[in-house]
Design a protein around this motif. Structure first.
Motif, mmCIF file in Angstrom:
data_model
loop_
_atom_site.group_PDB
_atom_site.id
_atom_site.type_symbol
_atom_site.label_atom_id
_atom_site.label_comp_id
_atom_site.label_asym_id
_atom_site.label_seq_id
_atom_site.Cartn_x
_atom_site.Cartn_y
_atom_site.Cartn_z
ATOM 1 N N GLY B 47 20.393 -118.108 -38.313
ATOM 2 C CA GLY B 47 21.757 -117.694 -38.668
ATOM 3 C C GLY B 47 21.884 -117.597 -40.182
ATOM 4 O O GLY B 47 21.165 -118.289 -40.917
ATOM 5 N N ALA B 48 22.786 -116.719 -40.650
ATOM 6 C CA ALA B 48 22.963 -116.546 -42.096
ATOM 7 C C ALA B 48 23.633 -117.779 -42.690
ATOM 8 O O ALA B 48 24.278 -118.560 -41.973
ATOM 9 N N ARG B 49 23.495 -117.939 -43.985
ATOM 10 C CA ARG B 49 24.123 -119.090 -44.635
ATOM 11 C C ARG B 49 25.641 -118.906 -44.600
ATOM 12 O O ARG B 49 26.139 -117.766 -44.634
ATOM 13 N N PRO B 50 26.387 -119.997 -44.577
ATOM 14 C CA PRO B 50 27.851 -119.889 -44.548
ATOM 15 C C PRO B 50 28.373 -119.179 -45.792
ATOM 16 O O PRO B 50 27.893 -119.411 -46.908
ATOM 17 N N GLY B 51 29.334 -118.260 -45.567
ATOM 18 C CA GLY B 51 29.966 -117.570 -46.696
ATOM 19 C C GLY B 51 29.073 -116.543 -47.361
ATOM 20 O O GLY B 51 29.267 -116.235 -48.549
ATOM 21 N N LEU B 52 28.111 -115.996 -46.592
ATOM 22 C CA LEU B 52 27.168 -115.058 -47.220
ATOM 23 C C LEU B 52 27.892 -113.817 -47.725
ATOM 24 O O LEU B 52 27.592 -113.303 -48.809
ATOM 25 N N ALA B 174 14.608 -114.633 -48.337
ATOM 26 C CA ALA B 174 15.039 -115.180 -47.040
ATOM 27 C C ALA B 174 15.734 -116.524 -47.229
ATOM 28 O O ALA B 174 16.779 -116.799 -46.612
ATOM 29 N N LEU B 175 15.178 -117.356 -48.084
ATOM 30 C CA LEU B 175 15.778 -118.670 -48.319
ATOM 31 C C LEU B 175 17.169 -118.523 -48.928
ATOM 32 O O LEU B 175 18.103 -119.247 -48.559
ATOM 33 N N SER B 176 17.340 -117.592 -49.854
ATOM 34 C CA SER B 176 18.648 -117.393 -50.495
ATOM 35 C C SER B 176 19.683 -116.911 -49.487
ATOM 36 O O SER B 176 20.854 -117.285 -49.569
ATOM 37 N N LEU B 177 19.253 -116.053 -48.540
ATOM 38 C CA LEU B 177 20.202 -115.473 -47.582
ATOM 39 C C LEU B 177 20.523 -116.418 -46.432
ATOM 40 O O LEU B 177 21.579 -116.319 -45.814
ATOM 41 N N LEU B 178 19.605 -117.325 -46.138
ATOM 42 C CA LEU B 178 19.757 -118.126 -44.923
ATOM 43 C C LEU B 178 20.132 -119.588 -45.185
ATOM 44 O O LEU B 178 20.547 -120.282 -44.267
ATOM 45 N N HIS B 179 19.946 -120.054 -46.420
ATOM 46 C CA HIS B 179 20.165 -121.478 -46.680
ATOM 47 C C HIS B 179 21.080 -121.670 -47.878
ATOM 48 O O HIS B 179 20.987 -120.937 -48.860
ATOM 49 N N PRO B 180 21.970 -122.697 -47.791
ATOM 50 C CA PRO B 180 22.876 -122.954 -48.920
ATOM 51 C C PRO B 180 22.154 -123.657 -50.060
ATOM 52 O O PRO B 180 22.137 -124.892 -50.128
#
Lengths: 195, 216
Positions: B47-52, B174-180
């Protein structure tokens, strides 16, 4: 038309011919492929001759490049010139070989006669061994330089570099002294067959 | 007949039809498809990170993601170009401007968001980030090395390192888009740290693996 232009045109024609042959070779045409390999060999010899002096090394380098060409022949794009592709392969292989030669030379020590062991089976058994006391006496009777060389190189089995460092003698002087020491021991020990 | 003549006859006798290597542009497209598939699969799983959406509207964040993505594309293209014997090694410099921009945006983010004493990531996030790192970088690294296997007897190290940079940049994206990742230390580690790790592993293991793949 000047000579340079004529040479350039000839090179372009030859390149186009090799490119066409290589295209056929990629399709599996063995005759075309053989013509490519024969056609590029003189160029590869000249290129290798700039890196290596000995004919054997040049031959080895040329064969290395031909094997690499064979391995990567699928990377050639027939719509592009052939010569830069060949030159690239030659450059990478020649530089790689040169690095390998330097690495090996840095670790190798040349073997000389003094390093050879005796082939006779008797020399590798204890049955004909000298009396240790006799040998020590003979070594002690040698001139100082020969005695040092025999003790370090033959009895303590140091390398020439180690023995040179320990004795302060040069490697060349050690080799000469070792050779003369063995001849002296042969005389002192009465012409023993193992000498 | 000399040994070289013998070799020529042997090689000519062994000549079989070969499947020509696709052009570097085609290979780039295939590689990007694979990278998108990996990141897409991770996005579906995690799932995408919150508030992407909000974040992407922020120029600093958008620029950082764009820079890492552009670095990935250019580094992969440079790897495929530089791996060919008739292409200039200067192609290896292609991703440098994008990589410099990526590092600059990381540095700016670090200055703007200094780590707070109580941290900013939810618990367990480090483990999730690590799993994204592995799930993204391992398959892409293996694919990249396989696509560069023909460099075994040519210029190995340069294309392999460029491939490693491309994989690292995709992983960081990927880390930037998926993790806060909001704290400076996290940004630094999961971007530059990942890049350094992937480059180090690929730099050591890659050339040997490329040789094994070429012999297989």
């Amino acid at each position: 038309m000047t000579d340079t232009q004529a040479a350039q045109d000839e090179r372009r024609t030859r390149d186009a011919a090799l490119s066409a042959l290589m295209r056929q070779a990629q399709a599996g045409d063995r005759v075309a492929y053989r013509q490519v390999l024969i056609g590029v060999t003189p160029y590869l010899r000249r290129a290798a001759g700039r890196f290596f002096a000995r004919p054997a090394d040049i031959d080895d380098a040329v064969q290395d490049i031909l094997m690499t060409l064979h391995t990567v022949r699928h990377t050639y794009d027939p719509d592009r010139p052939f010569r830069p592709w060949l030159a690239g392969i030659a450059r990478y292989r020649l530089v790689d070989r040169l690095r390998g030669v330097s690495r090996v030379a840095a670790r190798e020590v040349a073997i000389t006669l003094e390093h050879e062991t005796f082939a006779s089976p008797a020399s590798n058994t204890d049955t004909d061994a000298w009396d240790a006391h006799t040998v020590r006496q003979a070594v002690a009777a040698l001139p100082a330089g020969q005695r040092t060389a025999i003790e370090l190189v033959k009895l303590q089995e140091m390398s020439l570099k180690e023995a040179a460092s320990a004795s302060g003698m040069s490697v060349t002087a050690l080799k000469v002294a070792t050779h003369r020491g063995i001849q002296s021991l042969r005389r002192l020990l009465g012409g023993h067959p193992l000498l | 007949m000399t040994k070289t003549d013998d070799l020529i006859e042997t090689l000519a006798a062994q000549a079989r039809p070969v499947r020509r290597l696709p052009s570097p542009w085609v290979r780039l497209c295939l590689w990007l498809l694979a990278a998108l598939a990996v990141v897409g699969a991770l996005a579906l799983w995690h799932g995408a990170r919150p508030g992407l959406g909000t974040l992407l509207a922020q120029p600093r964040f958008a620029l950082g993601v764009a820079a890492s993505a552009l670095t990935a594309v250019l580094a992969a293209l440079a790897a495929f170009l530089a791996s060919l014997p008739d292409r200039a090694r200067g192609w290896a410099l292609l991703p440098l401007p994008a990589a410099a921009l990526w590092v600059t945006t990381i540095g700016y983010s670090c200055l703007a968001q200094w780590v707070s004493p109580d941290g900013s990531s939810p618990p367990g996030e480090t483990l999730r980030c690590a799993s994204t790192l592995l799930a993204s970088s391992i398959p892409l690294s293996l694919l990249t090395l396989w696509m560069l296997r023909h460099t075994a007897r040519l210029w190995r190290r340069g294309p392999v390192l460029l491939g490693g940079l491309a994989v690292a940049a995709v992983t960081a994206t990927a880390l930037s888009l998926l993790h806060p990742l909001d704290a400076s230390a996290e940004i630094l580690f999961w971007n530059l740290g990942v890049a350094a790790l992937v480059l180090a592993v690929d730099g050591v293991v890659g050339p040997r693996l490329v040789q094994r793949l070429e012999q297989a």
